[in-house]
Design a protein around this motif. Sequence first.
Motif, PDB file in Angstrom:
ATOM      1  N   ILE A   1       9.250  13.354  -3.592  1.00 21.64           N
ATOM      2  CA  ILE A   1      10.365  12.434  -3.497  1.00 21.64           C
ATOM      3  C   ILE A   1       9.732  11.089  -2.963  1.00 21.64           C
ATOM      4  N   PRO A   2       9.444  10.213  -3.780  1.00 22.22           N
ATOM      5  CA  PRO A   2       8.716   9.076  -3.328  1.00 22.22           C
ATOM      6  C   PRO A   2       9.968   8.096  -3.089  1.00 22.22           C
ATOM      7  N   CYS A   3       9.334   7.206  -1.766  1.00 16.71           N
ATOM      8  CA  CYS A   3      10.539   6.161  -1.681  1.00 16.71           C
ATOM      9  C   CYS A   3      10.271   4.698  -2.485  1.00 16.71           C
ATOM     10  N   CYS A   4       9.265   4.724  -2.946  1.00 15.79           N
ATOM     11  CA  CYS A   4       8.800   3.397  -3.681  1.00 15.79           C
ATOM     12  C   CYS A   4       7.607   3.957  -4.903  1.00 15.79           C
TER      13      CYS A   4
ATOM     14  N   ILE B   1      14.778   3.268  -2.681  1.00 14.65           N
ATOM     15  CA  ILE B   1      14.052   2.054  -2.819  1.00 14.65           C
ATOM     16  C   ILE B   1      14.753   0.765  -2.332  1.00 14.65           C
ATOM     17  N   ARG B   2      16.175   0.662  -2.237  1.00 17.96           N
ATOM     18  CA  ARG B   2      16.692  -0.230  -1.599  1.00 17.96           C
ATOM     19  C   ARG B   2      16.500  -0.529  -0.228  1.00 17.96           C
ATOM     20  N   CYS B   3      16.100   0.549   0.427  1.00 15.14           N
ATOM     21  CA  CYS B   3      15.921   0.462   1.770  1.00 15.14           C
ATOM     22  C   CYS B   3      14.599  -0.057   2.213  1.00 15.14           C
TER      23      CYS B   3
ATOM     24  N   VAL C   1       7.446  -2.982  -1.657  1.00  8.45           N
ATOM     25  CA  VAL C   1       7.817  -3.045  -3.078  1.00  8.45           C
ATOM     26  C   VAL C   1       6.813  -3.946  -3.894  1.00  8.45           C
ATOM     27  N   ALA C   2       6.202  -4.963  -3.162  1.00  7.56           N
ATOM     28  CA  ALA C   2       5.339  -5.711  -3.743  1.00  7.56           C
ATOM     29  C   ALA C   2       4.166  -4.915  -4.115  1.00  7.56           C
TER      30      ALA C   2
ATOM     31  N   LEU D   1      15.456  -3.226  -8.501  1.00 13.64           N
ATOM     32  CA  LEU D   1      14.733  -2.483  -7.669  1.00 13.64           C
ATOM     33  C   LEU D   1      14.854  -0.863  -8.670  1.00 13.64           C
ATOM     34  N   GLU D   2      16.109  -0.521  -8.954  1.00 18.84           N
ATOM     35  CA  GLU D   2      16.107   0.598  -9.667  1.00 18.84           C
ATOM     36  C   GLU D   2      15.245   0.364 -11.075  1.00 18.84           C
ATOM     37  N   LYS D   3      15.247  -0.341 -11.985  1.00 16.53           N
ATOM     38  CA  LYS D   3      14.485  -0.661 -12.985  1.00 16.53           C
ATOM     39  C   LYS D   3      12.745  -0.441 -12.800  1.00 16.53           C
ATOM     40  N   LEU D   4      12.590  -1.276 -11.431  1.00 18.81           N
ATOM     41  CA  LEU D   4      11.174  -1.186 -10.964  1.00 18.81           C
ATOM     42  C   LEU D   4      10.593   0.160 -10.678  1.00 18.81           C
ATOM     43  N   LEU D   5      11.444   1.083  -9.979  1.00 21.42           N
ATOM     44  CA  LEU D   5      11.217   2.507  -9.415  1.00 21.42           C
ATOM     45  C   LEU D   5      10.869   3.234 -10.900  1.00 21.42           C
ATOM     46  N   TYR D   6      11.932   2.993 -11.827  1.00 23.44           N
ATOM     47  CA  TYR D   6      11.275   4.040 -13.105  1.00 23.44           C
ATOM     48  C   TYR D   6      10.348   3.342 -13.774  1.00 23.44           C
ATOM     49  N   ALA D   7       9.951   1.885 -13.916  1.00 18.21           N
ATOM     50  CA  ALA D   7       8.658   1.341 -14.481  1.00 18.21           C
ATOM     51  C   ALA D   7       7.437   1.849 -13.600  1.00 18.21           C
TER      52      ALA D   7
END
Length: 339
Positions: free
Chosen positions: A110-113, A143-145, A151-152, A200-206
């Motif tokens: 369960i990754p946070c990023c 990931i929003r948190c 994130v970078a 953020l959501e699209k980045l998590l999946y990518a």
Amino acid sequence: MPEINFPEKIIFGKDTVNDFHPEGCEHAIIICDSDIMVNRGFLDLIKNKSTKIISHVSTVVNNNVYGLYSQASEKFFEKEAELIISVGSAAAIDCGMLLSHEGKTKFTAIPCCGACAMTDFEHSGYYDYRHSPDTVVLDSSIIRCMPSGTVAFDGMACFAYAVDTLNNTDNIITKDLAVAGAVGILKNIVPAYRGNIDALEKLLYAMYFAVVAHRNGADLESSVLSRASKFFADFGYPRSSVCALIIPTIMENEELHLKNSLYEIAMKTGTAHIDDYPDFAVSKLIDEVRKIQAVLGIPRAVSGFGLNENEYRNKKSSTNVPDDLLDLCYYGSFRFMKL
């Protein structure tokens, strides 16, 4: 025979931790290295979900991945746990993966990023224990948190994994996953860094596309990215952060071999146009990656991490990574300085 390994189950979307139902067993261990997961209640939610199904649940929390492994492994093997649930940073996911490999047990991530940090442990390098989790939960509410710096660096590290895969595989499905991950990251990382929820959501999946592709890449331990990142990680820097920084230099170094893949990424991201020559399109893409790094606050060279030049020079003589490549990684590219 060409093949690709995926997790048995990928749960994704907003608040999907609420839909997490771990496999029933006698004893599971939850490991976590993230204060955010603890303070925002995600860890308690996961534990509460688990205790409704699993007879005995142990929890280990430590912000240092090596301390986390030490504490978790002692409890893991003492209790003969049947499931490990790894919650938090990419390094925590690596830690759970290693324990799963050593104990031959089920593993949930369960990754946070980001979901991969290429962590080398004292007795086991990343490529010794690398494998896919049985279950992955990609909850975009987590990931929003995350801090923008996480994130970078996680995003650009995963972009580096995608490029590394493209440079070292002929598997068409793995390549398609890597391209999709790379394109998704480049399109979304800047708005995600600035807090755009959809991005953020699209980045998590990518990022996870890139990680899946990289986990299925063959002979990556000897790749240019792997060897260069390991060299600088031996100074104490997270290997994933080094990957995030040096990737445009690697792209330049491997430009001839990567040309077709980088051209495809340039076209799909809109960095290049249909009438651009492939060489020019690839050059524009590499410049674009460097510009994105600058926006994200990623240093232009490993020296920006604070690595002493004398230490660097002394160690450089004992590696098989080409000197000119290491110098570009350490000092930075003149091409970047012109941007």
